[in-house]
Design a protein around this motif. Sequence first.
Motif, PDB file in Angstrom:
ATOM      1  N   SER A   1       0.810  -1.215   0.000  1.00  0.00           N
ATOM      2  CA  SER A   1       0.000   0.000   0.000  1.00  0.00           C
ATOM      3  C   SER A   1       0.841   1.263   0.000  1.00  0.00           C
ATOM      4  O   SER A   1       0.439   2.280  -0.558  1.00  0.00           O
ATOM      5  N   SER A   2       1.994   1.221   0.628  1.00  0.00           N
ATOM      6  CA  SER A   2       2.832   2.418   0.710  1.00  0.00           C
ATOM      7  C   SER A   2       3.831   2.511  -0.433  1.00  0.00           C
ATOM      8  O   SER A   2       4.518   3.522  -0.562  1.00  0.00           O
ATOM      9  N   ALA A   3       3.980   1.475  -1.236  1.00  0.00           N
ATOM     10  CA  ALA A   3       4.990   1.365  -2.292  1.00  0.00           C
ATOM     11  C   ALA A   3       6.396   1.187  -1.726  1.00  0.00           C
ATOM     12  O   ALA A   3       7.372   1.243  -2.462  1.00  0.00           O
ATOM     13  N   ARG A   4       6.514   0.969  -0.410  1.00  0.00           N
ATOM     14  CA  ARG A   4       7.839   0.741   0.165  1.00  0.00           C
ATOM     15  C   ARG A   4       8.486  -0.500  -0.436  1.00  0.00           C
ATOM     16  O   ARG A   4       9.661  -0.481  -0.825  1.00  0.00           O
ATOM     17  N   GLY A   5       7.717  -1.606  -0.515  1.00  0.00           N
ATOM     18  CA  GLY A   5       8.276  -2.837  -1.065  1.00  0.00           C
ATOM     19  C   GLY A   5       8.737  -2.664  -2.499  1.00  0.00           C
ATOM     20  O   GLY A   5       9.808  -3.137  -2.884  1.00  0.00           O
ATOM     21  N   LEU A   6       7.922  -1.988  -3.307  1.00  0.00           N
ATOM     22  CA  LEU A   6       8.276  -1.766  -4.707  1.00  0.00           C
ATOM     23  C   LEU A   6       9.554  -0.949  -4.838  1.00  0.00           C
ATOM     24  O   LEU A   6      10.453  -1.295  -5.611  1.00  0.00           O
ATOM     25  N   MET A   7       9.651   0.141  -4.084  1.00  0.00           N
ATOM     26  CA  MET A   7      10.811   1.021  -4.214  1.00  0.00           C
ATOM     27  C   MET A   7      12.084   0.363  -3.676  1.00  0.00           C
ATOM     28  O   MET A   7      13.173   0.557  -4.233  1.00  0.00           O
ATOM     29  N   LEU A   8      11.967  -0.427  -2.615  1.00  0.00           N
ATOM     30  CA  LEU A   8      13.141  -1.143  -2.116  1.00  0.00           C
ATOM     31  C   LEU A   8      13.600  -2.197  -3.117  1.00  0.00           C
ATOM     32  O   LEU A   8      14.811  -2.388  -3.325  1.00  0.00           O
ATOM     33  N   ASP A   9      12.644  -2.869  -3.746  1.00  0.00           N
ATOM     34  CA  ASP A   9      12.991  -3.872  -4.759  1.00  0.00           C
ATOM     35  C   ASP A   9      13.675  -3.219  -5.953  1.00  0.00           C
ATOM     36  O   ASP A   9      14.677  -3.728  -6.476  1.00  0.00           O
ATOM     37  N   ALA A  10      13.137  -2.067  -6.393  1.00  0.00           N
ATOM     38  CA  ALA A  10      13.758  -1.356  -7.509  1.00  0.00           C
ATOM     39  C   ALA A  10      15.181  -0.922  -7.149  1.00  0.00           C
ATOM     40  O   ALA A  10      16.101  -1.029  -7.979  1.00  0.00           O
ATOM     41  N   GLY A  11      15.380  -0.461  -5.918  1.00  0.00           N
ATOM     42  CA  GLY A  11      16.710  -0.056  -5.492  1.00  0.00           C
ATOM     43  C   GLY A  11      17.695  -1.207  -5.468  1.00  0.00           C
ATOM     44  O   GLY A  11      18.865  -1.055  -5.851  1.00  0.00           O
ATOM     45  N   ARG A  12      17.236  -2.376  -5.025  1.00  0.00           N
ATOM     46  CA  ARG A  12      18.119  -3.545  -5.009  1.00  0.00           C
ATOM     47  C   ARG A  12      18.497  -3.973  -6.421  1.00  0.00           C
ATOM     48  O   ARG A  12      19.635  -4.392  -6.675  1.00  0.00           O
ATOM     49  N   ARG A  13      17.571  -3.879  -7.338  1.00  0.00           N
ATOM     50  CA  ARG A  13      17.836  -4.330  -8.714  1.00  0.00           C
ATOM     51  C   ARG A  13      18.877  -3.469  -9.413  1.00  0.00           C
ATOM     52  O   ARG A  13      19.706  -3.981 -10.178  1.00  0.00           O
ATOM     53  N   ILE A  14      18.826  -2.160  -9.209  1.00  0.00           N
ATOM     54  CA  ILE A  14      19.757  -1.295  -9.940  1.00  0.00           C
ATOM     55  C   ILE A  14      21.062  -1.083  -9.188  1.00  0.00           C
ATOM     56  O   ILE A  14      22.041  -0.576  -9.766  1.00  0.00           O
ATOM     57  N   GLY A  15      21.126  -1.453  -7.912  1.00  0.00           N
ATOM     58  CA  GLY A  15      22.355  -1.320  -7.143  1.00  0.00           C
ATOM     59  C   GLY A  15      22.449   0.026  -6.442  1.00  0.00           C
ATOM     60  O   GLY A  15      21.802   1.004  -6.831  1.00  0.00           O
ATOM     61  N   PRO A  16      23.289   0.112  -5.428  1.00  0.00           N
ATOM     62  CA  PRO A  16      23.351   1.322  -4.595  1.00  0.00           C
ATOM     63  C   PRO A  16      23.933   2.541  -5.294  1.00  0.00           C
ATOM     64  O   PRO A  16      23.693   3.674  -4.862  1.00  0.00           O
TER      65      PRO A  16
END
Length: 574
Positions: free
Chosen positions: A449-464
């Motif tokens: 609901s907050s998009a936290r999971g989506l944004m964390l997943d996107a961050g992991r995929r592209i790297g720090p």
Amino acid sequence: MLKTRASREFWLLAVMALLVLGAGLGLRDPWPSDEPRFTLVAKQMVTSGDWLFPHRGTELYSDKPPMLMWLQAAFYTLLGDWRLAFLLPSLLAALGTLACVYDLGRRLWTRKVGLYAAWALLFAVHFTFQAKKAQIDPLVVFFVTLANYGLLRHLLCGPAWRWWWLGWFAAGLGVITKGVGVLALFMLVPAFVAGWLQWPRIRLHSHGWRLWVAPLAFVAAILLWLVPMVATALATGSAEYHAYMNDILFRQTAKRYAQSWDHHQSWWYFLATMPSMWIPAFLLVPWAIPAWWRRLRRRDPRYLLLLGWWLLIVLFFSIPHGKRDVYILPALPMFCLALAPLLPGLLRRRDVQWVLGGFTAVLGVLLLVAGVAMLGSEPAFEQKLIIERGIDRSVTAALGWVGIALGSWAIVSLVFSGRRRFHLAVVSTLAMVWVTYGLVGYPLFNDSSSARGLMLDAGRRIGPDAELGLVGWKEQNLLMADREVATFGFKQRWYRQLQDGREWQAQAPGQRWLLVQDPVMLNCVDRQQAEHVGVANRRGWWLVPAQAFSGECRPSAAELARIRREQSRYDNDE
């Protein structure tokens, strides 16, 4: 002994209110549609230091006055935690509203009436649901109720000039919160009618300068925000600030009321809203109406002022085409206050108790059926949660057990309350529903609901070390991002955001990624080279690298129509 009993009853109400309204505080992030928007604006106030002109990304946000965002930013400054800061204004406003209703009932009638009024309001579904959300409406309800409190303290219990002035000042604070705070002053209409008819207890006599201090207090509250905002806009000469000032002062107030551009409903919309959302208190209206009529015939001004103001609010918001259920929420506290003196007698009636018992039984059965269905089959609403909200089956299974537990609790509450005290089963069931919603529902729904999971997943995929740009974004995406991100306007057409994002990405193609909402994936994007991240808030999202682009990103007529339709829908509602 009486004092001890009164103290116990008051503290039981206070503890229950804090438990029901505060359960889950700190366990979730802002959820759409409005919460991420207001929290993002508040966050940017803190980071930029600009508290007069709110921003959403790179654009000014002029849809609402900044009162709620100021409070959220102030609480974050004090506490340093957004999960606490974004919900605290609503929680404190709801508790303040309950306190006003309790004390007003105590002063106009008795302490017992004040308690009944507060209990009825606390468990009115509409009030509790909104109080657990970080929206502007709980704050508006508080300022309007505080204004009513001050006006009624003078009109019915006075003379009380300081409370009279406070009532007008609170109405002004309501204006700079959402614009509708002025509706509290509608209380003067039934008051003048009662005075003209020479009903007892009404105090409307002029006392020189003290009478005129009140309108000055109303204006002073508005000027607290208006003067620095207008002065800054005029002093800078900024066209952007001028546009903000014109939009928030004119288009978002009088023009929006006279020419509603969204949420169109029939004139009788609120006649359906109140019976469905003001329950369980509204279930007693068929018995309350004759009792109210008898008291009005006895020329009791307390009922004329409370009921007259409630009807004026409903009438006012029934005139324009645009209507939402929260528009009449400020009238709910006064409705509960007018109902409270009747409750001791009504709750002794057998037919009233059976209605309340039937309400609890229906709620319990629905919860049981939903829980069993989610565990034993794949009902349509479970599929909707999975497909549109991106919630996995472990969460829906947990929700199934929650439904069974709550349904069982409702049935047990009915059994132990007894036929003459079904109202206790209502309180027990609703209290458990709201506490479970906060303590269990918040963690279960938060990532999707907050998009936290989506944004964390996107961050992991592209790297720090990678950079991220947002296309077709919503406030929760920017708020929940794990890094600084690039945006290309919010109100700008999505296909133009994609074009600007592609240009930005081309400056460092190996380092930059675009997170693109599914409707904006035009034919110029090769989906085979993009990564589908997932679904959150009914939206699909893709990570697009630079090599996925080919040709020009110019939408066809069909694509352009589809994008405009989707963007318009998301702009109006989540």
